[in-house]
Design a protein around this motif. Structure first.
Motif, PDB file in Angstrom:
ATOM      1  N   VAL A 248       0.885  -1.168  -0.053  1.00 43.80           N
ATOM      2  CA  VAL A 248       0.072  -0.117   0.148  1.00 43.80           C
ATOM      3  C   VAL A 248       0.940   1.221  -0.149  1.00 43.80           C
ATOM      4  O   VAL A 248       1.833   1.612   0.808  1.00 43.80           O
ATOM      5  CB  VAL A 248      -0.752   0.030   1.120  1.00 43.80           C
ATOM      6  CG1 VAL A 248      -1.588   1.430   1.171  1.00 43.80           C
ATOM      7  CG2 VAL A 248      -1.817  -1.080   1.270  1.00 43.80           C
ATOM      8  N   ASN A 252      -2.360   5.613  -3.212  1.00 48.85           N
ATOM      9  CA  ASN A 252      -3.368   4.370  -3.450  1.00 48.85           C
ATOM     10  C   ASN A 252      -4.785   5.135  -2.642  1.00 48.85           C
ATOM     11  O   ASN A 252      -5.745   4.344  -2.982  1.00 48.85           O
ATOM     12  CB  ASN A 252      -3.169   3.202  -2.991  1.00 48.85           C
ATOM     13  CG  ASN A 252      -2.036   2.464  -3.509  1.00 48.85           C
ATOM     14  OD1 ASN A 252      -1.363   1.736  -3.001  1.00 48.85           O
ATOM     15  ND2 ASN A 252      -1.543   2.794  -4.804  1.00 48.85           N
ATOM     16  N   GLN A 256      -8.312   3.208  -3.031  1.00 44.12           N
ATOM     17  CA  GLN A 256      -8.513   2.137  -2.451  1.00 44.12           C
ATOM     18  C   GLN A 256      -8.752   2.268  -1.196  1.00 44.12           C
ATOM     19  O   GLN A 256      -8.150   2.284  -0.110  1.00 44.12           O
ATOM     20  CB  GLN A 256      -7.036   1.318  -2.663  1.00 44.12           C
ATOM     21  CG  GLN A 256      -6.706   1.112  -3.976  1.00 44.12           C
ATOM     22  CD  GLN A 256      -5.195   0.798  -4.303  1.00 44.12           C
ATOM     23  OE1 GLN A 256      -4.472   0.275  -3.577  1.00 44.12           O
ATOM     24  NE2 GLN A 256      -4.692   0.922  -5.540  1.00 44.12           N
ATOM     25  N   PHE A 259      -7.441   0.753   2.877  1.00 47.09           N
ATOM     26  CA  PHE A 259      -6.250   0.815   3.292  1.00 47.09           C
ATOM     27  C   PHE A 259      -5.669   1.922   4.004  1.00 47.09           C
ATOM     28  O   PHE A 259      -4.486   2.165   4.104  1.00 47.09           O
ATOM     29  CB  PHE A 259      -5.089   0.667   2.027  1.00 47.09           C
ATOM     30  CG  PHE A 259      -5.302  -0.768   1.290  1.00 47.09           C
ATOM     31  CD1 PHE A 259      -5.665  -1.703   1.949  1.00 47.09           C
ATOM     32  CD2 PHE A 259      -5.083  -0.803  -0.070  1.00 47.09           C
ATOM     33  CE1 PHE A 259      -5.820  -3.034   1.279  1.00 47.09           C
ATOM     34  CE2 PHE A 259      -5.369  -1.874  -0.917  1.00 47.09           C
ATOM     35  CZ  PHE A 259      -5.696  -3.067  -0.191  1.00 47.09           C
ATOM     36  N   LYS A 267      -0.543  -5.558   0.244  1.00 47.73           N
ATOM     37  CA  LYS A 267      -1.913  -5.212  -0.219  1.00 47.73           C
ATOM     38  C   LYS A 267      -2.902  -6.563   0.135  1.00 47.73           C
ATOM     39  O   LYS A 267      -4.124  -6.209   0.736  1.00 47.73           O
ATOM     40  CB  LYS A 267      -2.352  -4.864  -1.456  1.00 47.73           C
ATOM     41  CG  LYS A 267      -1.895  -3.402  -1.688  1.00 47.73           C
ATOM     42  CD  LYS A 267      -1.993  -2.941  -3.165  1.00 47.73           C
ATOM     43  CE  LYS A 267      -1.756  -1.752  -3.579  1.00 47.73           C
ATOM     44  NZ  LYS A 267      -1.983  -1.229  -4.804  1.00 47.73           N
TER      45      LYS A 267
END
Length: 459
Positions: A248, A252, A256, A259, A267
């Motif tokens: 991660v 991101n 995403q 996370f 990840k």
């Protein structure tokens, strides 16, 4: 404490700020009004909008889905919202919505629809309407924006038939996709782009299958993988195995959504942990890429959420050779695609439909040089975001020079297509292959969804 605190504001949102004409200030300063009847669409919208950088919300809804509220709070530490628990059934509470920059109507109650329509018209507030379509054999959603002058043409479509007894939106896949479309339209409104005034429909037969003991491999735990895996979990798929060799990165976090507390972690295990914690599934994260030697025999289906054509072609070949269902997805900042493959019913694999052999052969002839995103789109293949992953300790000091190597990427297209990937799997298991699904947010003409058969795609 969120790991986003203390970081320069541009770093988490840099991938979307690379999009030409992007105005992050308009997103962060907007106040958004969200109205709904049930927890799903409003909560999915809240989490994704927080990842995008929206900070101020007024929500009128009986309840929210707690995991996605937690995600919103973690993704955007400066988020502020007022949550009025209940249904909007009187004009008086609607007065609280008048300072909002835009309104999103997820309600299935005709009375609520009328109140919001009148509020938007009287105070010149943009209104995005998302309607759950539920018939005995089919279901889906309808989506569009209100703009002055088109009331007569759309008034019947804008108001639900039932005033007070409508059923809350309980289908996670269609609710997730519709929430992503609503957020894309919010972005268009805030950026001054034309509204989507022609209704956009997504309708399919009701799924007739369950995921009991069904095992799915999700290859790629990035943005598409986040939304596809979460949607599958919410739809009852308990046995998920996630493959991804990546870690991660701060950049991101604009898309995403699981996370925010995992920067620097692998990840696949991080996403598996969040899914198990939030949705009580039995997910496993394997921090490895899929290659020729990966054992895919335990899985009934594969979800291709990868960001490179080599792996995508490999997954098509493996699915064809081993008789696996394959759902392949791809996204760009303003478009996306889903291609479903069934070994006993599909004529072409995703790689064949998208011409990946031709693209990769040309790369080899040209010396292996990377092909630009714009050129790949012209090849009818949507390029999922190419990852840039510096070591975590170097992120702050290397900053702009490395960040500029990344491709633009944003949450909405991944939310829409990840949800539709999960829904495509349900459709193919129910005996109703979805063909190819294309999404596009065009600068001048608004949002579009389109489905074609694989035969049509070859023409």
């Amino acid at each position: 404490m969120s790991l986003s605190k203390g970081l320069p504001p541009h770093m988490r949102h840099h991938r979307q700020q690379l999009i030409p004409g992007w105005r992050q200030d308009r997103i962060s300063h907007a106040r958004l009004g969200i109205v709904g009847d049930g927890p799903y669409p409003a909560s999915f919208f809240l989490a994704a909008a927080s990842a995008l950088g929206a900070r101020r919300f007024l929500i009128i809804c009986p309840e929210l889905h707690e995991p996605f509220v937690t995600l919103a709070q973690t993704l955007e530490p400066a988020v502020e919202w007022i949550h009025l628990r209940g249904w909007l059934t009187h004009p008086a509470p609607a007065a609280l919505l008048t300072p909002c920059s835009a309104l999103v109507d997820f309600s299935q109650l005709g009375l609520t629809n009328k109140i919001l329509f009148n509020t938007a018209r009287q105070h010149c507030i943009p209104l995005i309407t998302v309607r759950f379509l539920n018939a005995p054999c089919k279901s889906g959603f309808r989506f569009w924006s209100y703009s002055p002058g088109n009331e007569t043409a759309l008034i019947h479509a804008m108001v639900s038939e039932r005033s007070l007894s409508a059923k809350a939106w309980q289908d996670a896949a269609t609710a997730m996709a519709a929430a992503g479309l609503a957020l894309e339209e919010i972005k268009r409104v805030l950026f001054g782009q034309p509204h989507t005034t022609v209704p956009v429909d997504y309708v399919r037969p009701n799924p007739r299958t369950s995921f009991d003991n069904f095992r799915v491999a999700v290859v790629g735990a990035g943005a598409l993988g986040n939304f596809a895996a979460a949607t599958l979990a919410l739809c009852g798929c308990r046995h998920l195995t996630l493959f991804d060799a990546d870690r991660v990165d701060v950049t991101n976090l604009n898309r995403q959504i699981f996370f925010a507390r995992d920067v620097g972690s692998p990840k696949a295990p991080a996403l598996a942990h969040r899914l198990n914690t939030f949705f009580a599934v039995q997910a496993q994260g394997i921090p490895q890429a899929v290659d020729d030697y990966t054992d895919l025999s335990p899985f009934d289906a594969i979800l291709d959420c990868v960001d490179n054509f080599e792996t995508r072609r490999l997954l098509s070949l493996r699915a064809q050779q081993e008789g696996k269902i394959l759902i392949s997805g791809g996204t760009g900042p303003d478009r996306g695609q889903v291609v479903a493959y069934h070994p006993h019913h599909s004529r072409h694999t995703p790689a064949q439909l998208l011409g990946l052999d031709r693209i990769l052969s040309r790369r080899q002839r040209e010396g292996g040089k990377a092909t630009s995103h714009k050129r790949l789109v012209k090849e009818r293949a949507v390029h999922h975001d190419t990852r840039w992953k510096p070591p975590l300790e170097n992120t702050a000091k290397e900053g702009a020079s490395c960040l500029l190597q990344a491709d633009p990427s944003v949450v909405m297209s991944n939310q829409i297509m990840g949800a539709l990937m999960a829904d495509a799997l349900r459709r193919i298991l129910s005996g109703e292959p979805p063909g190819l699904i294309f999404y596009e947010s065009m600068e001048l003409h608004g949002v579009r969804l389109m489905s074609v058969t694989d035969t049509e795609a070859q023409l």
